[in-house]
Design an enzyme around this catalytic site. Sequence first.
Site, short mmCIF file in Angstrom:
data_model
loop_
_atom_site.label_atom_id
_atom_site.label_comp_id
_atom_site.label_asym_id
_atom_site.label_seq_id
_atom_site.Cartn_x
_atom_site.Cartn_y
_atom_site.Cartn_z
N ASN A 49 -1.89 5.32 11.25
CA ASN A 49 -3.07 4.89 10.51
C ASN A 49 -3.25 5.58 9.16
OD1 ASN A 49 -3.57 4.28 13.53
ND2 ASN A 49 -5.04 2.99 12.45
N TYR A 83 -0.95 -10.51 15.18
CA TYR A 83 0.02 -10.34 16.28
C TYR A 83 -0.14 -11.40 17.37
CZ TYR A 83 0.18 -5.62 14.18
OH TYR A 83 0.26 -4.57 13.32
N PHE A 89 0.84 -1.22 0.00
CA PHE A 89 0.00 0.00 0.00
C PHE A 89 0.87 1.27 0.00
CE2 PHE A 89 -2.13 2.85 3.33
CZ PHE A 89 -2.78 3.64 2.38
N ILE A 90 1.70 1.42 1.02
CA ILE A 90 2.53 2.63 1.11
C ILE A 90 3.56 2.63 -0.02
CG2 ILE A 90 4.12 3.98 2.54
CD1 ILE A 90 2.79 2.70 5.02
N LYS A 114 9.08 -4.08 16.60
CA LYS A 114 9.33 -2.80 15.91
C LYS A 114 10.18 -1.88 16.79
CE LYS A 114 6.98 -2.36 11.93
NZ LYS A 114 7.69 -2.17 10.66
N ARG A 147 -0.61 -9.33 21.54
CA ARG A 147 -0.80 -8.16 20.68
C ARG A 147 0.49 -7.35 20.58
NH1 ARG A 147 -4.28 -4.11 18.46
NH2 ARG A 147 -2.92 -2.35 18.04
N TYR A 201 4.24 -7.38 18.03
CA TYR A 201 4.58 -6.51 16.89
C TYR A 201 5.25 -5.23 17.38
CZ TYR A 201 3.43 -3.15 13.12
OH TYR A 201 3.47 -2.18 12.15
N TYR A 227 -10.61 -11.18 17.90
CA TYR A 227 -9.19 -11.41 17.58
C TYR A 227 -8.60 -12.64 18.23
CZ TYR A 227 -8.83 -6.59 15.75
OH TYR A 227 -8.97 -5.44 15.02
N ARG A 230 -4.07 7.40 20.38
CA ARG A 230 -2.70 7.82 20.04
C ARG A 230 -2.75 9.00 19.08
NH1 ARG A 230 -1.86 1.72 17.87
NH2 ARG A 230 -2.68 2.01 15.79
C1 UGA Z 1 -2.61 -1.15 13.01
C2 UGA Z 1 -1.17 -1.66 13.03
O1 UGA Z 1 -0.91 -2.44 14.14
C3 UGA Z 1 -0.14 -0.58 12.99
O2 UGA Z 1 1.11 -1.12 12.67
C4 UGA Z 1 -0.38 0.40 11.97
O3 UGA Z 1 0.55 1.45 12.14
C5 UGA Z 1 -1.77 0.91 12.09
O4 UGA Z 1 -2.74 -0.16 12.06
C6 UGA Z 1 -1.99 1.76 10.89
O5 UGA Z 1 -2.84 1.46 10.07
O6 UGA Z 1 -1.22 2.70 10.78
P1 UGA Z 1 -4.62 -0.49 14.60
O7 UGA Z 1 -4.87 0.97 14.53
O8 UGA Z 1 -4.97 -1.12 15.91
O9 UGA Z 1 -3.06 -0.75 14.26
O10 UGA Z 1 -5.40 -1.28 13.43
P2 UGA Z 1 -6.89 -1.57 13.00
O11 UGA Z 1 -6.97 -3.02 12.74
O12 UGA Z 1 -7.23 -0.67 11.87
O13 UGA Z 1 -7.82 -1.27 14.28
C7 UGA Z 1 -8.22 0.00 14.70
C8 UGA Z 1 -9.27 -0.16 15.79
O14 UGA Z 1 -10.48 -0.64 15.18
C9 UGA Z 1 -8.93 -1.15 16.88
O15 UGA Z 1 -9.34 -0.63 18.11
C10 UGA Z 1 -9.74 -2.39 16.53
O16 UGA Z 1 -10.06 -3.17 17.65
C11 UGA Z 1 -10.98 -1.76 15.91
N1 UGA Z 1 -11.73 -2.61 14.94
C12 UGA Z 1 -11.10 -3.22 13.91
C13 UGA Z 1 -13.12 -2.71 15.08
O17 UGA Z 1 -13.75 -2.17 16.02
N2 UGA Z 1 -13.82 -3.46 14.16
C14 UGA Z 1 -13.22 -4.08 13.11
O18 UGA Z 1 -13.93 -4.73 12.31
C15 UGA Z 1 -11.83 -3.96 12.99
#
Ligand code: UGA
Length: 367
Positions: free
Chosen positions: A196, A88, A17-18, A171, A164, A167, A310, A320
């Site tokens: 994100n 993770y 992607f990036i 990193k 969790r 990762y 998960y 964050r």
């Molecule tokens: C992830 C990666 O771990 C990081 O490396 C990365 O930097 C980051 O995404 C990113 O995209 O930059 P996270 O933000 O936790 O971290 O990833 P997501 O899977 O997008 O989750 C975001 C939040 O949504 C979490 O709280 C998760 O529990 C929640 N979520 C996810 C839901 O509520 N429903 C879903 O269907 C999926």
Amino acid sequence: MSISNSVKICILGCGGFIGSHLTERILLSTDYDVIGIDLVSSKIIHLLENKRFTFIRMNVHDSFALQEYIEECDIVISLVALCNPSLYNTIPIDVIESNFTNPLRLVKACSELNKWLIHFSTCEVYGKTSAFTSGYLPGTEGPDFYLLNEDRSPMILGPVAAQRWSYACAKQLLERLIFAYNFQQGLKYTIVRPFNFIGPRMDYIPGIDGEGIPRVLACFMDSLMSRKKIKLVDGGHNRRCFTYIDDAVDAVMAMLDNPEKAVSQIFNIGNPSNEITISDLAHLMIKIYKELTNNFNDFIIENVSSKDFYGEGYEDSDRRVPDISKAVRLLGWTPRTGLEETLQKTMCAYLDSYRLQIKLAFGESKD
Ligand code: UGA
């Protein structure tokens, strides 16, 4: 170090992607030559004919050939990583190998060959953000207390059994190793901590071009496009700052343009103005989806526990917010794309790429 027109950049993970966005921008807006290494090329097919782009299909960590490509280049940008939270706590060995063990040789090679390593880390290195880690004091709630600073904020992870953090820990240790190579052997490095990033060509849609649980944007788009329930993990109270990919690429271009400012620095790259709870994200995406598709149906939002969603060993960062003052000051960079525009562009790209395939795979929808 100055950058001339004869610069050659090696992008490890150019097909992701990036990587796809960065490779595209470098080829479009500079005269640099790019060697891109990846196992897949579906996101960069439109670049393969470019005369300044050499695509090498290989696993960056499997082959000693990598050394030769690094030797040829002035700058190495490393993007290869397993970075999906659903992995993770389910395949932590692979996650640690991908994010720590495998890149070790790369760091050493860049140090020995005197190459500038621009390494993509993660905002997850800040770990289990909470009132404690961000210095929040009861009664003084506000975004400033959650601002995560590259050079001052603590980085505290959960217990070992909460996998969790496999990762984030991998990193973080790699960042520490890069810093140590600079300290002891003079490695030229820049560390990028993405917050994100979202945009076209991001995560797969399960059952169409991947399996398992992608990140939240793709999960919600999957639910919207195939009329499944939108799942909010643990109530969707956690917050994220979503950053448009073009803004993120602008930041990397500013680093390439200002090596003297970017070398030996760690940068948060994120959009602090785009903070939203995951629950509000679901509602906003439903609103935008209805506007984009003229769809007036209702969508169901369901609460699920993180353990059910998960599996065992999942924990989360509650909030964050990037302090981007360093990137603003040194690189003259600020993100420009607001949350709604960021989501609209990303969701349009998902619709363009997948709507037809989803209709074929799951039956006719009324959209
Ligand atoms: C992830 C990666 O771990 C990081 O490396 C990365 O930097 C980051 O995404 C990113 O995209 O930059 P996270 O933000 O936790 O971290 O990833 P997501 O899977 O997008 O989750 C975001 C939040 O949504 C979490 O709280 C998760 O529990 C929640 N979520 C996810 C839901 O509520 N429903 C879903 O269907 C999926």
